[in-house]
Design an enzyme around this catalytic site. Sequence first.
Site, short mmCIF file in Angstrom:
data_model
loop_
_atom_site.label_atom_id
_atom_site.label_comp_id
_atom_site.label_asym_id
_atom_site.label_seq_id
_atom_site.Cartn_x
_atom_site.Cartn_y
_atom_site.Cartn_z
CE LYS A 1 -3.56 -2.69 -0.07
NZ LYS A 1 -4.22 -3.37 1.03
C1 LIG Z 1 -5.10 -4.35 1.73
C2 LIG Z 1 -6.57 -4.24 1.82
C3 LIG Z 1 -7.27 -4.29 3.04
C4 LIG Z 1 -6.63 -4.55 4.38
O1 LIG Z 1 -5.67 -5.48 4.35
P1 LIG Z 1 -4.62 -5.76 5.51
O2 LIG Z 1 -3.63 -6.64 4.82
O3 LIG Z 1 -5.36 -6.44 6.60
O4 LIG Z 1 -4.01 -4.46 5.98
C5 LIG Z 1 -8.63 -4.07 3.01
N1 LIG Z 1 -9.29 -3.83 1.88
C6 LIG Z 1 -8.66 -3.76 0.69
C7 LIG Z 1 -9.43 -3.44 -0.54
C8 LIG Z 1 -7.28 -3.99 0.62
O5 LIG Z 1 -6.67 -3.94 -0.57
#
Ligand SMILES: *Cc1c(COP(=O)(O)O)cnc(C)c1O
Length: 386
Positions: free
Chosen positions: A184
């Site tokens: 991210k």
């Molecule tokens: C990455 C992501 C999350 C949360 O993911 P974690 O790996 O738990 O931090 C939630 N929703 C979307 C659309 C994502 O891409």
Amino acid sequence: MTKNFIPYGQQWIDEDDIREVVEVLRSNYLTTGPKIEEFEKKFATYVGAKYAVALANGTAALHAACFAAGIGEGDEVITTPMTFAASANCILYQGATPVFADIDPNTYNIDPADIRRKITQKTKAIIPVDFTGQPVLIDEIMAIANEHNLIVIQDAAHSLGADYKGRKIGSIAHMTEFSLHPVKHITTGEGGVITTDDKSLYNKLKLFRTHGITRDSELLHNKEEGPWYYEQLELGYNYRITDIQCALGISQLRKLDDFILRRRAIIKRYNEALNRLEGVVIPYQEQNTNSSWHLYIIKLELEKLKANRRAIFDALRAQNIGVNVHYIPVYYFPYYQQMGYTKGLCPTAEKLYESIITIPLFPKMSDTDIEYVINVVSKVINYYLK
Ligand SMILES: *Cc1c(COP(=O)(O)O)cnc(C)c1O
């Protein structure tokens, strides 16, 4: 052509980040110390929200938001199938039922018109996802929510730093969730944040993060017991983030705007080069949105190609390009199928799924990597053109 593998996404950690983390390791607090609050304050300020709560990961953050929203058994919550499983799983954690609304064929974001169609007496909340970093039509979604007295939890795991009509994502919905996973925009290793302007939601999120336990004198039933005293008010979890992680988060947050600028420069180059390419459609952007670009997805015009998505995917992987597919519609998974969800629910999302490929996009990509990706994608697509 030989080339090292280029992943679809990757963190960018430098010596400042490492120094900040090491400083915490030398300090007295590893878990719940001063860095968490400092990170939360800076994060809230960045997105223009009153409060931020940092948690163990984005999924825990979504779970906490569903708890704070009062989502429970018998409730329905509307979300998109074109997302990571966490956006729907968090509804199941609270014993409620995910209801999938279809996507807009241009932006691939949840379609407000289909949200309206899916609302019933049982609907409690909406979890729209800013797919690839492009904000959903949040004004329209908030208007629908207000009409029907629903809570909106914006899943902004892809859209940290994006804005909608000039307002930063994180300051508009009742609660907004961000992920700090390494692919991210910024990372704490694992991590997640909820932002909100609502004090009572903020209190619930903080309780949920740590077993439902509080020492906050404002919340205690018995305020006289003594300095050792705390109370468990809810059934929460241990979803805490650490000071080590938040030190990294503070350092990464300083670089966020530069990371986004770099992402936007890369997509500008991608758009220029790939827009000319017959057989692929580049991402469509709404006028009112300014994406922070988590993912770059090309849509294959399969009718113009001699090969299917699989063959093109394999050809790109064979050239060491870390292509991926985002996403498999959530209700395709056996777990959801066993619960009774069937194919055909969201035809636009299902059709899109057949033709999408995610190509590498991350700020640390070199210009050589970018040109290499463009070159290989162009060659492979041209090769398969009818
Ligand atoms: C990455 C992501 C999350 C949360 O993911 P974690 O790996 O738990 O931090 C939630 N929703 C979307 C659309 C994502 O891409």
